[in-house]
Design an enzyme around this catalytic site. Structure first.
Site, PDB file in Angstrom:
ATOM      1  N   ASP A  86       0.871  -1.188   0.000  1.00 24.15           N
ATOM      2  CA  ASP A  86       0.000   0.000   0.000  1.00 24.15           C
ATOM      3  C   ASP A  86       0.900   1.228   0.000  1.00 24.15           C
ATOM      4  O   ASP A  86       1.904   1.254   0.722  1.00 24.15           O
ATOM      5  CB  ASP A  86      -0.901  -0.035   1.249  1.00 24.15           C
ATOM      6  CG  ASP A  86      -2.109   0.878   1.113  1.00 24.15           C
ATOM      7  OD1 ASP A  86      -1.905   2.071   0.823  1.00 24.15           O
ATOM      8  OD2 ASP A  86      -3.240   0.405   1.312  1.00 24.15           O
ATOM      9  N   ASN A 124      -4.364   6.700   0.412  1.00 21.45           N
ATOM     10  CA  ASN A 124      -5.717   6.890   0.948  1.00 21.45           C
ATOM     11  C   ASN A 124      -5.946   5.949   2.128  1.00 21.45           C
ATOM     12  O   ASN A 124      -7.046   5.404   2.308  1.00 21.45           O
ATOM     13  CB  ASN A 124      -6.759   6.646  -0.158  1.00 21.45           C
ATOM     14  CG  ASN A 124      -8.121   7.181   0.221  1.00 21.45           C
ATOM     15  OD1 ASN A 124      -8.225   8.164   0.965  1.00 21.45           O
ATOM     16  ND2 ASN A 124      -9.180   6.539  -0.251  1.00 21.45           N
ATOM     17  N   PHE A 150      -6.586  -3.802  -4.972  1.00 21.07           N
ATOM     18  CA  PHE A 150      -7.489  -2.724  -4.547  1.00 21.07           C
ATOM     19  C   PHE A 150      -6.810  -1.367  -4.746  1.00 21.07           C
ATOM     20  O   PHE A 150      -7.153  -0.414  -4.048  1.00 21.07           O
ATOM     21  CB  PHE A 150      -7.775  -2.822  -3.042  1.00 21.07           C
ATOM     22  CG  PHE A 150      -8.503  -4.053  -2.596  1.00 21.07           C
ATOM     23  CD1 PHE A 150      -9.867  -4.175  -2.775  1.00 21.07           C
ATOM     24  CD2 PHE A 150      -7.835  -5.085  -1.955  1.00 21.07           C
ATOM     25  CE1 PHE A 150     -10.544  -5.297  -2.335  1.00 21.07           C
ATOM     26  CE2 PHE A 150      -8.503  -6.210  -1.500  1.00 21.07           C
ATOM     27  CZ  PHE A 150      -9.857  -6.313  -1.695  1.00 21.07           C
ATOM     28  N   SER A 197     -16.179  -2.366 -10.537  1.00 20.67           N
ATOM     29  CA  SER A 197     -17.250  -1.585  -9.923  1.00 20.67           C
ATOM     30  C   SER A 197     -18.510  -1.693 -10.761  1.00 20.67           C
ATOM     31  O   SER A 197     -18.452  -1.828 -11.996  1.00 20.67           O
ATOM     32  CB  SER A 197     -16.797  -0.128  -9.859  1.00 20.67           C
ATOM     33  OG  SER A 197     -17.889   0.706  -9.612  1.00 20.67           O
ATOM     34  N   ALA A 198     -19.638  -1.540 -10.081  1.00 17.52           N
ATOM     35  CA  ALA A 198     -20.919  -1.476 -10.787  1.00 17.52           C
ATOM     36  C   ALA A 198     -20.962  -0.293 -11.733  1.00 17.52           C
ATOM     37  O   ALA A 198     -21.806  -0.238 -12.627  1.00 17.52           O
ATOM     38  CB  ALA A 198     -22.037  -1.348  -9.765  1.00 17.52           C
ATOM     39  N   THR A 199     -20.044   0.623 -11.541  1.00 18.79           N
ATOM     40  CA  THR A 199     -20.019   1.794 -12.396  1.00 18.79           C
ATOM     41  C   THR A 199     -19.770   1.424 -13.869  1.00 18.79           C
ATOM     42  O   THR A 199     -20.088   2.204 -14.764  1.00 18.79           O
ATOM     43  CB  THR A 199     -18.959   2.790 -11.867  1.00 18.79           C
ATOM     44  OG1 THR A 199     -19.136   4.035 -12.498  1.00 18.79           O
ATOM     45  CG2 THR A 199     -17.562   2.300 -12.069  1.00 18.79           C
ATOM     46  N   TYR A 259     -13.873   7.789 -13.731  1.00 18.90           N
ATOM     47  CA  TYR A 259     -13.631   6.651 -12.828  1.00 18.90           C
ATOM     48  C   TYR A 259     -14.210   5.374 -13.439  1.00 18.90           C
ATOM     49  O   TYR A 259     -13.549   4.330 -13.509  1.00 18.90           O
ATOM     50  CB  TYR A 259     -14.260   6.941 -11.457  1.00 18.90           C
ATOM     51  CG  TYR A 259     -14.443   5.720 -10.593  1.00 18.90           C
ATOM     52  CD1 TYR A 259     -13.359   5.101  -9.991  1.00 18.90           C
ATOM     53  CD2 TYR A 259     -15.713   5.170 -10.391  1.00 18.90           C
ATOM     54  CE1 TYR A 259     -13.530   3.961  -9.206  1.00 18.90           C
ATOM     55  CE2 TYR A 259     -15.894   4.049  -9.610  1.00 18.90           C
ATOM     56  CZ  TYR A 259     -14.799   3.444  -9.024  1.00 18.90           C
ATOM     57  OH  TYR A 259     -14.970   2.318  -8.263  1.00 18.90           O
ATOM     58  N   LYS A 313     -12.358   1.821 -14.845  1.00 19.38           N
ATOM     59  CA  LYS A 313     -12.688   0.446 -14.435  1.00 19.38           C
ATOM     60  C   LYS A 313     -13.018  -0.396 -15.664  1.00 19.38           C
ATOM     61  O   LYS A 313     -12.609  -1.555 -15.777  1.00 19.38           O
ATOM     62  CB  LYS A 313     -13.862   0.450 -13.442  1.00 19.38           C
ATOM     63  CG  LYS A 313     -13.512   0.989 -12.073  1.00 19.38           C
ATOM     64  CD  LYS A 313     -12.507   0.085 -11.356  1.00 19.38           C
ATOM     65  CE  LYS A 313     -12.039   0.661 -10.042  1.00 19.38           C
ATOM     66  NZ  LYS A 313     -10.973  -0.099  -9.399  1.00 19.38           N
ATOM     67  N   TYR A 342     -18.128  -4.357  -7.677  1.00 12.73           N
ATOM     68  CA  TYR A 342     -18.729  -4.020  -6.386  1.00 12.73           C
ATOM     69  C   TYR A 342     -19.909  -3.099  -6.610  1.00 12.73           C
ATOM     70  O   TYR A 342     -19.816  -2.143  -7.381  1.00 12.73           O
ATOM     71  CB  TYR A 342     -17.755  -3.237  -5.490  1.00 12.73           C
ATOM     72  CG  TYR A 342     -16.406  -3.855  -5.277  1.00 12.73           C
ATOM     73  CD1 TYR A 342     -16.197  -5.223  -5.380  1.00 12.73           C
ATOM     74  CD2 TYR A 342     -15.327  -3.049  -4.931  1.00 12.73           C
ATOM     75  CE1 TYR A 342     -14.946  -5.761  -5.162  1.00 12.73           C
ATOM     76  CE2 TYR A 342     -14.077  -3.579  -4.710  1.00 12.73           C
ATOM     77  CZ  TYR A 342     -13.887  -4.939  -4.830  1.00 12.73           C
ATOM     78  OH  TYR A 342     -12.648  -5.461  -4.613  1.00 12.73           O
ATOM     79  N   PHE A 343     -20.952  -3.326  -5.854  1.00 12.12           N
ATOM     80  CA  PHE A 343     -22.026  -2.353  -5.850  1.00 12.12           C
ATOM     81  C   PHE A 343     -21.670  -1.324  -4.769  1.00 12.12           C
ATOM     82  O   PHE A 343     -20.600  -0.739  -4.848  1.00 12.12           O
ATOM     83  CB  PHE A 343     -23.383  -3.062  -5.785  1.00 12.12           C
ATOM     84  CG  PHE A 343     -23.729  -3.562  -7.180  1.00 12.12           C
ATOM     85  CD1 PHE A 343     -22.985  -4.574  -7.779  1.00 12.12           C
ATOM     86  CD2 PHE A 343     -24.692  -2.932  -7.951  1.00 12.12           C
ATOM     87  CE1 PHE A 343     -23.210  -4.966  -9.102  1.00 12.12           C
ATOM     88  CE2 PHE A 343     -24.930  -3.318  -9.270  1.00 12.12           C
ATOM     89  CZ  PHE A 343     -24.191  -4.341  -9.840  1.00 12.12           C
TER      90      PHE A 343
HETATM   91  C1  UD1 Z   1     -20.118   4.928  -7.341  1.00 13.46           C
HETATM   92  C2  UD1 Z   1     -20.232   3.649  -8.116  1.00 13.46           C
HETATM   93  C3  UD1 Z   1     -19.778   2.506  -7.250  1.00 13.46           C
HETATM   94  C4  UD1 Z   1     -18.372   2.765  -6.743  1.00 13.46           C
HETATM   95  C5  UD1 Z   1     -18.323   4.110  -6.025  1.00 13.46           C
HETATM   96  C6  UD1 Z   1     -16.906   4.472  -5.698  1.00 13.46           C
HETATM   97  C7  UD1 Z   1     -22.052   3.934  -9.680  1.00 13.46           C
HETATM   98  C8  UD1 Z   1     -23.449   3.573 -10.021  1.00 13.46           C
HETATM   99  N1  UD1 Z   1     -21.599   3.446  -8.534  1.00 13.46           N
HETATM  100  O1  UD1 Z   1     -20.946   4.807  -6.247  1.00 13.46           O
HETATM  101  O2  UD1 Z   1     -19.806   1.308  -8.001  1.00 13.46           O
HETATM  102  O3  UD1 Z   1     -17.969   1.761  -5.862  1.00 13.46           O
HETATM  103  O4  UD1 Z   1     -18.817   5.124  -6.879  1.00 13.46           O
HETATM  104  O5  UD1 Z   1     -16.839   5.706  -5.072  1.00 13.46           O
HETATM  105  O6  UD1 Z   1     -21.368   4.598 -10.414  1.00 13.46           O
HETATM  106  N2  UD1 Z   1     -25.180  10.926  -2.249  1.00 13.46           N
HETATM  107  C9  UD1 Z   1     -25.816  12.033  -1.734  1.00 13.46           C
HETATM  108  N3  UD1 Z   1     -25.096  12.876  -0.946  1.00 13.46           N
HETATM  109  C10 UD1 Z   1     -23.781  12.688  -0.658  1.00 13.46           C
HETATM  110  C11 UD1 Z   1     -23.133  11.550  -1.184  1.00 13.46           C
HETATM  111  C12 UD1 Z   1     -23.854  10.687  -1.986  1.00 13.46           C
HETATM  112  O7  UD1 Z   1     -26.988  12.257  -1.975  1.00 13.46           O
HETATM  113  O8  UD1 Z   1     -23.178  13.524   0.045  1.00 13.46           O
HETATM  114  C13 UD1 Z   1     -25.922  10.008  -3.102  1.00 13.46           C
HETATM  115  C14 UD1 Z   1     -25.320   9.936  -4.498  1.00 13.46           C
HETATM  116  O9  UD1 Z   1     -25.859  10.920  -5.327  1.00 13.46           O
HETATM  117  C15 UD1 Z   1     -25.721   8.529  -4.913  1.00 13.46           C
HETATM  118  C16 UD1 Z   1     -25.790   7.758  -3.597  1.00 13.46           C
HETATM  119  O10 UD1 Z   1     -25.822   8.731  -2.563  1.00 13.46           O
HETATM  120  O11 UD1 Z   1     -26.975   8.547  -5.499  1.00 13.46           O
HETATM  121  C17 UD1 Z   1     -24.566   6.887  -3.386  1.00 13.46           C
HETATM  122  O12 UD1 Z   1     -23.418   7.666  -3.612  1.00 13.46           O
HETATM  123  P1  UD1 Z   1     -21.952   7.165  -3.312  1.00 13.46           P
HETATM  124  O13 UD1 Z   1     -21.902   6.580  -1.947  1.00 13.46           O
HETATM  125  O14 UD1 Z   1     -21.018   8.265  -3.637  1.00 13.46           O
HETATM  126  O15 UD1 Z   1     -21.742   5.962  -4.288  1.00 13.46           O
HETATM  127  P2  UD1 Z   1     -22.038   5.863  -5.881  1.00 13.46           P
HETATM  128  O16 UD1 Z   1     -21.764   7.151  -6.545  1.00 13.46           O
HETATM  129  O17 UD1 Z   1     -23.347   5.229  -6.068  1.00 13.46           O
END
Ligand code: UD1
Length: 454
Positions: free
Chosen positions: A91, A95, A168, A212-214, A259, A263, A287-288
């Protein structure tokens, strides 16, 4: 090698339910990575960077974990150690904090003390995974001596004690990737290429890659749980969610941010690598949304800098560091208008890596490249999460509704059948457990039981 009684002991002691005992039994094929308590020359103490005046048994084998002190990496290391694996963590601390290694050591000692057994070997190297020279230097230490049966370089082929690698090491902030795309392509894509070249030089060809699910991009919005075939790297025919046979071409559609593109690119490169050299077994785990933390409250999510993921942000609001949770969009086509995600406990996710290693080792996954969704199959909205945290903590979380965030999709939920069938893996822990464990981590911090990252 650990004999089967030995492994049975591991299995009984480490498992509290049927699924984890089947996970443990899958580890037989990786038994040489599992430490052997009765081998006299095998060093049992924790090994910290810089103190390597140790010898180990010539048969000892390891799993390398790159990025092993970060959030998902550290939880995976803990589960590997609890399953008896010897591990080498690499590592660069970009981060993560060094004292996470100490916490891992404490948890490992505590766990193995209750089993009456010595702790597996743990090593930590501070190095950048994309620095191929540094990686080669580290891997040199793990070449099997030629005198070993089946080992060494007598026939000109290098053999390594490293039986598998979990990677990772990528950056993971969607918003940062939009602001600094080159940083993301350099680390996530170029770094991974250099890293794979180094692995190849040592004939280490089993790789578990954090995807990532992204990678599903805006395909996620179709409103049904996502199958792996909705994003492939070569043509595939499969039965879709409507029961119709479909042929898809390799490629992606609607990637929403750099990002996600990194991936997808990494997956595509690894898929090509596995075609070119059939000795590789490469598993990309998509990952979701990992949340939660180890139930001990000792390991958690402790990023450097300001977090952007939902759960750490909620915790900043709860602990008074941020005044309110910004809810990014309430106009998505979901039940309450906020985005829906498939939240998965990080310990379940960690077990997914062990399941993938085991399946790769015993041939349940054919050599080559294969993707797996690691998700629960169930969606929860941003407001659902807020409600659970509020209920469990008896605290009101101040919220402010703002516009959608760039790069977000409305819904992203896994179909996790492939992992269930081929890896014998599924999630065990509920969303409530995720939230409870995080609250416990912060409570431990508040009481000074867990020092902040150093
Ligand atoms: C995204 C990726 C996920 C990845 C992650 C890494 C997608 C669909 N998913 O996760 O696979 O592991 O990035 O960082 O691309 N939210 C708020 N307020 C906040 C923070 C988040 O409303 O302050 C909402 C976001 O808009 C989102 C949900 O919470 O709809 C989840 O957000 P977050 O935890 O950042 O993950 P993803 O963006 O879904």
């Amino acid at each position: 090698m650990a004999d089967s009684n030995e492994m049975d002991n591991h299995s009984e002691s480490g498992s509290s339910n049927d699924s984890s005992s089947s996970r443990q039994s899958n580890l037989h094929s990786l038994s040489s990575c599992i430490s052997e308590p009765e081998t006299p020359s095998t060093e049992r103490s924790l090994l910290f960077e810089g103190s390597f005046n140790i010898s180990w048994h010539p048969d000892t084998e390891f799993i390398v974990v790159v990025g092993g002190l970060g959030y998902i990496g550290s939880h995976t290391c803990l589960e590997l150690i609890k399953s008896g694996f010897n591990i080498v963590i690499i590592d660069n601390l970009s981060n993560a904090y060094r004292n996470v290694f100490d916490h891992l050591g404490e948890l490992a000692e505590k766990y193995w003390e209750t089993q009456g057994r010595p702790v597996p070997l743990m090593r930590f190297y501070e190095a950048d995974y994309g620095d191929a020279d540094a990686i080669r230097e580290i891997l040199k230490e793990f070449i099997k001596p030629p005198t070993l049966e089946g080992g060494g370089s007598n026939d000109g082929v290098l053999r390594s004690r490293v039986k598998g690698v979990i990677h990772f090491g990528g950056f993971k902030s969607v918003s940062q990737s939009i602001q600094e795309p080159l940083k993301y392509y350099t680390n996530n894509v170029a770094g991974m290429i250099r890293f794979c070249e180094a692995l190849q030089d040592f004939n280490i060809k089993t790789l578990i890659f954090s995807s990532s699910a992204t990678v599903y991009g805006s395909v996620a919005n179709i409103g049904v749980p996502l199958m792996e075939e909705y994003c492939t790297h070569k043509a595939e025919t499969f039965m879709d969610h409507n029961g119709q046979f479909k042929t898809v071409q390799g490629g992606c559609s609607g990637l929403t941010n750099p990002y996600g593109r990194t991936k997808w690119m990494c997956e595509a490169i690894l898929s090509d690598l596995a075609v070119a050299d059939p000795e590789w077994t490469i598993v990309a785990l998509r990952y979701f949304n990992p949340v939660g933390c180890d139930e001990s409250g000792i390991l958690g999510e402790d990023p450097r800098g300001v977090p952007t993921n939902l759960m750490p942000v909620i915790m900043r609001v709860m602990t008074g560091v941020s005044p309110a949770l910004l809810v990014f969009g309430t106009d998505y086509p979901t039940a309450d208008g906020t985005a829906v995600r498939d939240f998965i406990h990080v310990t379940d996710l960690a077990h997914g890596h062990i399941a993938a290693l085991a399946a790769a080792a015993d041939g349940r996954i054919p050599k080559g490249f294969r993707t797996y969704n690691l998700g629960s199959g169930t969606g929860a909205s941003v407001l659902d999460i807020v409600r659970v945290v509020e209920r469990l903590s008896d605290t009101k979380i101040p919220m402010k509704i703002v516009d959608r965030r760039d790069g977000d999709v409305g819904t992203c939920v896994a179909n996790s059948m492939r992992a269930r069938l081929e890896l014998d893996w599924k999630t065990e822990k509920s969303l409530e457990t995720c939230c409870r464990d995080i609250l416990n981590f912060f409570a431990c911090r508040k009481e000074g039981l867990v020092p902040v990252g150093v």
